[in-house]
Scaffold this motif. Sequence first.
Motif, PDB file in Angstrom:
ATOM      1  N   PRO A 260      -4.510  59.786  87.096  1.00 49.40           N
ATOM      2  CA  PRO A 260      -5.709  61.234  86.923  1.00 49.40           C
ATOM      3  C   PRO A 260      -5.647  61.800  88.461  1.00 49.40           C
ATOM      4  O   PRO A 260      -5.172  62.766  88.227  1.00 49.40           O
ATOM      5  CB  PRO A 260      -6.891  61.287  86.098  1.00 49.40           C
ATOM      6  N   SER A 304      -1.800  65.454  83.694  1.00 46.78           N
ATOM      7  CA  SER A 304      -2.612  67.356  83.424  1.00 46.78           C
ATOM      8  C   SER A 304      -1.250  67.824  84.366  1.00 46.78           C
ATOM      9  O   SER A 304      -2.138  68.993  84.694  1.00 46.78           O
ATOM     10  CB  SER A 304      -3.873  67.442  84.015  1.00 46.78           C
ATOM     11  N   ILE A 306       1.208  69.737  83.029  1.00 46.43           N
ATOM     12  CA  ILE A 306       0.982  70.498  82.064  1.00 46.43           C
ATOM     13  C   ILE A 306       2.333  71.111  82.302  1.00 46.43           C
ATOM     14  O   ILE A 306       2.971  71.743  80.617  1.00 46.43           O
ATOM     15  CB  ILE A 306       0.250  71.671  81.080  1.00 46.43           C
ATOM     16  N   ILE A 340      -2.159  71.223  73.417  1.00 44.33           N
ATOM     17  CA  ILE A 340      -2.999  72.411  75.025  1.00 44.33           C
ATOM     18  C   ILE A 340      -2.573  73.709  75.301  1.00 44.33           C
ATOM     19  O   ILE A 340      -3.233  74.551  75.657  1.00 44.33           O
ATOM     20  CB  ILE A 340      -2.481  71.561  76.039  1.00 44.33           C
ATOM     21  N   ARG A 430     -12.943  62.028  75.366  1.00 44.71           N
ATOM     22  CA  ARG A 430     -12.562  62.255  77.132  1.00 44.71           C
ATOM     23  C   ARG A 430     -11.637  60.718  77.038  1.00 44.71           C
ATOM     24  O   ARG A 430     -10.277  61.589  77.487  1.00 44.71           O
ATOM     25  CB  ARG A 430     -13.342  61.977  77.987  1.00 44.71           C
ATOM     26  N   HIS A 433      -8.275  61.336  75.429  1.00 43.24           N
ATOM     27  CA  HIS A 433      -7.778  63.413  75.892  1.00 43.24           C
ATOM     28  C   HIS A 433      -7.932  63.725  74.751  1.00 43.24           C
ATOM     29  O   HIS A 433      -6.652  65.289  74.866  1.00 43.24           O
ATOM     30  CB  HIS A 433      -5.998  62.987  76.373  1.00 43.24           C
ATOM     31  N   TYR A 435     -10.787  65.695  74.250  1.00 36.66           N
ATOM     32  CA  TYR A 435     -12.343  66.281  74.825  1.00 36.66           C
ATOM     33  C   TYR A 435     -12.130  68.111  74.747  1.00 36.66           C
ATOM     34  O   TYR A 435     -12.872  68.759  73.708  1.00 36.66           O
ATOM     35  CB  TYR A 435     -12.476  66.001  75.849  1.00 36.66           C
ATOM     36  N   SER A 436     -11.636  68.425  75.788  1.00 36.66           N
ATOM     37  CA  SER A 436     -11.009  70.000  76.200  1.00 36.66           C
ATOM     38  C   SER A 436     -10.320  70.162  74.663  1.00 36.66           C
ATOM     39  O   SER A 436     -11.119  71.700  74.207  1.00 36.66           O
ATOM     40  CB  SER A 436     -10.172  70.566  76.836  1.00 36.66           C
ATOM     41  N   LEU A 439     -13.432  71.405  72.367  1.00 36.74           N
ATOM     42  CA  LEU A 439     -14.759  71.860  72.730  1.00 36.74           C
ATOM     43  C   LEU A 439     -13.969  73.271  72.081  1.00 36.74           C
ATOM     44  O   LEU A 439     -15.157  73.775  72.115  1.00 36.74           O
ATOM     45  CB  LEU A 439     -14.628  72.039  74.196  1.00 36.74           C
ATOM     46  N   ARG A 440     -13.011  73.466  71.811  1.00 38.65           N
ATOM     47  CA  ARG A 440     -12.324  74.880  71.540  1.00 38.65           C
ATOM     48  C   ARG A 440     -12.560  75.215  69.759  1.00 38.65           C
ATOM     49  O   ARG A 440     -12.461  75.386  69.572  1.00 38.65           O
ATOM     50  CB  ARG A 440     -10.697  74.485  71.837  1.00 38.65           C
TER      51      ARG A 440
ATOM     52  N   ASP B 125      -2.148  80.321  77.489  1.00 39.52           N
ATOM     53  CA  ASP B 125      -1.984  78.873  77.031  1.00 39.52           C
ATOM     54  C   ASP B 125      -2.507  78.356  78.784  1.00 39.52           C
ATOM     55  O   ASP B 125      -2.520  77.540  79.162  1.00 39.52           O
ATOM     56  CB  ASP B 125      -0.804  78.806  76.816  1.00 39.52           C
ATOM     57  N   HIS B 128      -5.657  77.404  79.709  1.00 36.89           N
ATOM     58  CA  HIS B 128      -6.265  76.487  79.143  1.00 36.89           C
ATOM     59  C   HIS B 128      -5.120  74.859  80.189  1.00 36.89           C
ATOM     60  O   HIS B 128      -5.657  73.802  80.293  1.00 36.89           O
ATOM     61  CB  HIS B 128      -5.701  76.288  77.424  1.00 36.89           C
ATOM     62  N   SER B 129      -4.260  75.539  80.497  1.00 40.83           N
ATOM     63  CA  SER B 129      -2.906  74.202  80.892  1.00 40.83           C
ATOM     64  C   SER B 129      -3.696  73.998  82.429  1.00 40.83           C
ATOM     65  O   SER B 129      -4.315  73.510  82.900  1.00 40.83           O
ATOM     66  CB  SER B 129      -1.768  74.787  81.063  1.00 40.83           C
ATOM     67  N   GLU B 132      -7.391  72.248  81.457  1.00 37.30           N
ATOM     68  CA  GLU B 132      -6.841  70.926  81.470  1.00 37.30           C
ATOM     69  C   GLU B 132      -6.669  69.958  82.588  1.00 37.30           C
ATOM     70  O   GLU B 132      -7.096  68.889  82.720  1.00 37.30           O
ATOM     71  CB  GLU B 132      -5.562  70.693  81.026  1.00 37.30           C
ATOM     72  N   ALA B 133      -6.012  70.509  83.645  1.00 33.43           N
ATOM     73  CA  ALA B 133      -5.420  69.874  84.908  1.00 33.43           C
ATOM     74  C   ALA B 133      -7.066  69.639  85.393  1.00 33.43           C
ATOM     75  O   ALA B 133      -7.153  68.483  86.129  1.00 33.43           O
ATOM     76  CB  ALA B 133      -4.461  70.806  85.300  1.00 33.43           C
ATOM     77  N   THR B 135      -9.905  69.585  84.243  1.00 31.80           N
ATOM     78  CA  THR B 135     -10.823  68.632  83.906  1.00 31.80           C
ATOM     79  C   THR B 135      -9.840  66.851  83.820  1.00 31.80           C
ATOM     80  O   THR B 135     -11.294  66.114  84.548  1.00 31.80           O
ATOM     81  CB  THR B 135     -11.013  68.038  82.732  1.00 31.80           C
ATOM     82  N   THR B 136      -8.918  66.663  84.260  1.00 28.91           N
ATOM     83  CA  THR B 136      -9.148  65.603  84.556  1.00 28.91           C
ATOM     84  C   THR B 136      -9.254  65.276  85.907  1.00 28.91           C
ATOM     85  O   THR B 136      -8.673  64.177  86.681  1.00 28.91           O
ATOM     86  CB  THR B 136      -7.389  64.973  84.221  1.00 28.91           C
ATOM     87  N   ARG B 137      -8.495  65.792  86.637  1.00 33.31           N
ATOM     88  CA  ARG B 137      -8.700  65.906  88.297  1.00 33.31           C
ATOM     89  C   ARG B 137      -9.876  65.848  88.414  1.00 33.31           C
ATOM     90  O   ARG B 137     -10.182  64.779  89.368  1.00 33.31           O
ATOM     91  CB  ARG B 137      -8.447  66.586  88.803  1.00 33.31           C
ATOM     92  N   ARG B 159     -14.596  81.318  76.318  1.00 32.14           N
ATOM     93  CA  ARG B 159     -15.696  80.224  75.153  1.00 32.14           C
ATOM     94  C   ARG B 159     -16.001  81.765  74.336  1.00 32.14           C
ATOM     95  O   ARG B 159     -16.408  81.676  72.869  1.00 32.14           O
ATOM     96  CB  ARG B 159     -16.418  79.177  75.272  1.00 32.14           C
TER      97      ARG B 159
END
Lengths: 582, 289
Positions: A260, A304, A306, A340, A430, A433, A435-436, A439-440, B125, B128-129, B132-133, B135-137, B159
């Motif tokens: 990560p 990540s 993406i 995602i 988590r 992968h 988790y997020s 949450l949605r 989109d 969320h990308s 996601e980055a 949360t992992t960072r 939300r």
Amino acid sequence: MPGKTPDKEPVENGGYRGGKDIDMKDKDLKPKGKKAIKEGDDEMTVVVPPSKAPKQSSVPPSNDTDGDITMDDSSKAEDGEVKVDPVVQTINDIKSNFALLDRAVTLFDARFTLRALRSISSIRKRLTPDILAQVIAETFSASSPSSHAAQQLLRALDRPDVSLGRQPGPEMEIDSDVKTAGKNGTKKEGKEVIPEIDMFLGILTQVYLHDTKKFQLGFDFSRYLSERVQSLNRRTLDSLSAKVYFYCSLFAEQLAPLPPSPQSPIVSIRPALLAALRTAVLRKDIDTQASVIVLLLRNYLLTSHISQADLLVSHTQFPENAANNQVARFLYYLGRVRAIQLRYTEAHEHLTAATRKAPSSACALGFSQNATKLLLVVELLMGDIPDRATFRQPTMEAALHPYFLLVQAVRVGNLEDFETTISDHADTFRRDHTYSLILRLRQNVIKTGIRMMSLSYSRISLRDICIRLHLGSEESAEYIVAKAIRDGVIEATLDRERGFMKSKEVGDVYATREPGEAFHDRIGACLALHDESVKAMRFPMNQHRLELKNAQEAREREREMAKEIQEGDLDEDDLGGEFDGM
Amino acid sequence: MSGSAEQHLQKITHSLKTQSLPLSDPQASAALRDAKRRLLQLNALTPSTIPSQNTALLTLARETYEQGALAAIRAKDADSFTRYVNQLSPFYELPPDILGTANAPERNKVTGLYLLLLLTQGLYDKFHSELEALTTRESGGATNIENDPYLGYPIKLERWLMEGSYDRVWKAMKKGEVPCEEYGVFSDILTSQIRSEIASSSERAYPSLPLASTKSLLFLDSEGAVVDFCRSRNWTIKDGHIYFPSAATAAAAATDDEDGEGGPQEQQELSKMVIQNTLGYARELETIV
């Protein structure tokens, strides 16, 4: 493609992504139990019969090694004489693959290479640096131009002092010299070792280094090996080079700042992988292309990135006839990217395909588990409730348990259960992968709750909805219900003055187009399945020529027959005449 | 030479920080232009060209971009803001020991603003990308991010927007809960966004609405504003109630006008589709059999 057999690289699947949730015990036991069956499988899946030939051709070198060992250590060799020494057996196994590789090069048929690669899984457990060093020493002669490569291999194995061309053993020098001259000399040193064998030994070294967790060493070695494979440019190396890159990135993932973190070494191998992808595409090297695309996707997702992953997918074309396993992996990663990005329909499609294409054997259990988990979450996000049967499969049950609880909470629309499930299993989610994504799901839970409420009550006050669903306030409830109505989740109207929700009568579903459309979808899926299975059929090479020949023969026979009949007709006439005359 | 350039840069970033001017201000834009030119002279536009020991220069370059991003937001210039964020992203990927942790608030502020921008532009989109980055960072995981005042704000808004709790969004924007003044820039966009969301769901959800309570429903200030809003959306007002030209009544009116013409036409279309499908099956079956 020959790679369509589902169990091409079983151990990688097991060790690579798999085993996340499988208990360690299971993981260790299963492959062993499988091994015997596996080998049988491999024999079964290969259509072409020449499996006997390489085995026979492997006999002479095996005698050779026996002899060498006798020279080196006589007591050990005596044991070996009585029952086959595992070391000798392994060496023979490795060497028998050389014959396959040799064949692959001469016949230009990638199938033999794939068979050699498949045998890695059975050799893997028995590898030791000494065995490998011995094989290398016996394969390469000190004088040959590729001895430099061999030296590199030996260095990676931490056996740099093994001399090439023969066994290490100074006291036997004269003897072995004679030996080489007599036995090896004529046969081996005469011809150069083909790069395929060199690479195969390199891959074995990679496997060994990976299994013994020497990641840094393995990474350096892999960098060297991938540079070398790139410079060789031989079509027969294609499937081997795919493997080289695979292990290279596997090593990178294990190195110090773990994925990560953006400083992980996996970031540094990206340029190399991209270059490899470019060359693979130019050379129409499908194996490498497929596996490098998958590796890059995995690489991006681990850190990540993406949007980079998305760009990669949109700028490359995944080879259509890639090996099944690579297709499954590709679809899985693509599904993750799409999930995602909130493109759930596409994600669902890809993930369903990935779970179906995943090998059904226990080796790739980890992969199927992960893909199924993601698929479940995506299904939930789409507003569907996954099938109960998915959770009953014995191999999945334990791993999917947190998701089962989640599905229950969403199905009932209980926000409280949902929150507790998330907080209880946050670590699991988590790690997966998901988790997020999970949450949605909150809004889906609320929507389901409202739907349940609208189905069970013809009229309910907003206050009650607010209390039942644990929403913050009545106003929130009003807005949420209004949004649900607009999104078509429920059929109802709101009355603002008196503060209640009134459900409309539910219409008959069978009066709408829906059943017809569902029917159409299913038929479409069946037809697509049929088409795919027709495409997946394999026909032996040049079989049609044989048929053509047969057809031609048949035609000739027919013509002859026709001719005969014609003549016969005449004969008959003649005969007839005679007959008449009689 | 380089030492003086750095000193000059320091001065510029410092003045930008204290003044917090919008980008449209000539002084700010001139300062930023000057700063970027000096960065170019120092060959420090991207972190890859900066030697990693030179943390002072790294910090300077990063601060320049950060101030530029904030100035762009103040000037409501989304494009140049996005450009600054893109320039910043390689800096934020540097390991924390090089980057220094002191800048965390500024960094989160910029990232949070970027998230908010994506949200208001409807680019879910990308939102969320990015998330996601993040949360992992972050090693602390999602909870850590949500608790951060700058990052948590757009996440909560997203939300609430998704589930439809518009009143919470409204409260979050009003009650001084906005983390800093730059975030306020988005409030207007968000307000009109949620208002139109509410309006479109109301059209479907209510048969009619009393004029008086619509004011609070749509977060409008006065009844006059409600009337204006109704006009803009073509709603009719009749004896203190708002009626919507809903899709259902419009369709009903249409069928009334055409006197049942719509029905058969749809029927025809449906049967056409069925015939088409069946023909397709027949063709496929023929190839199989």
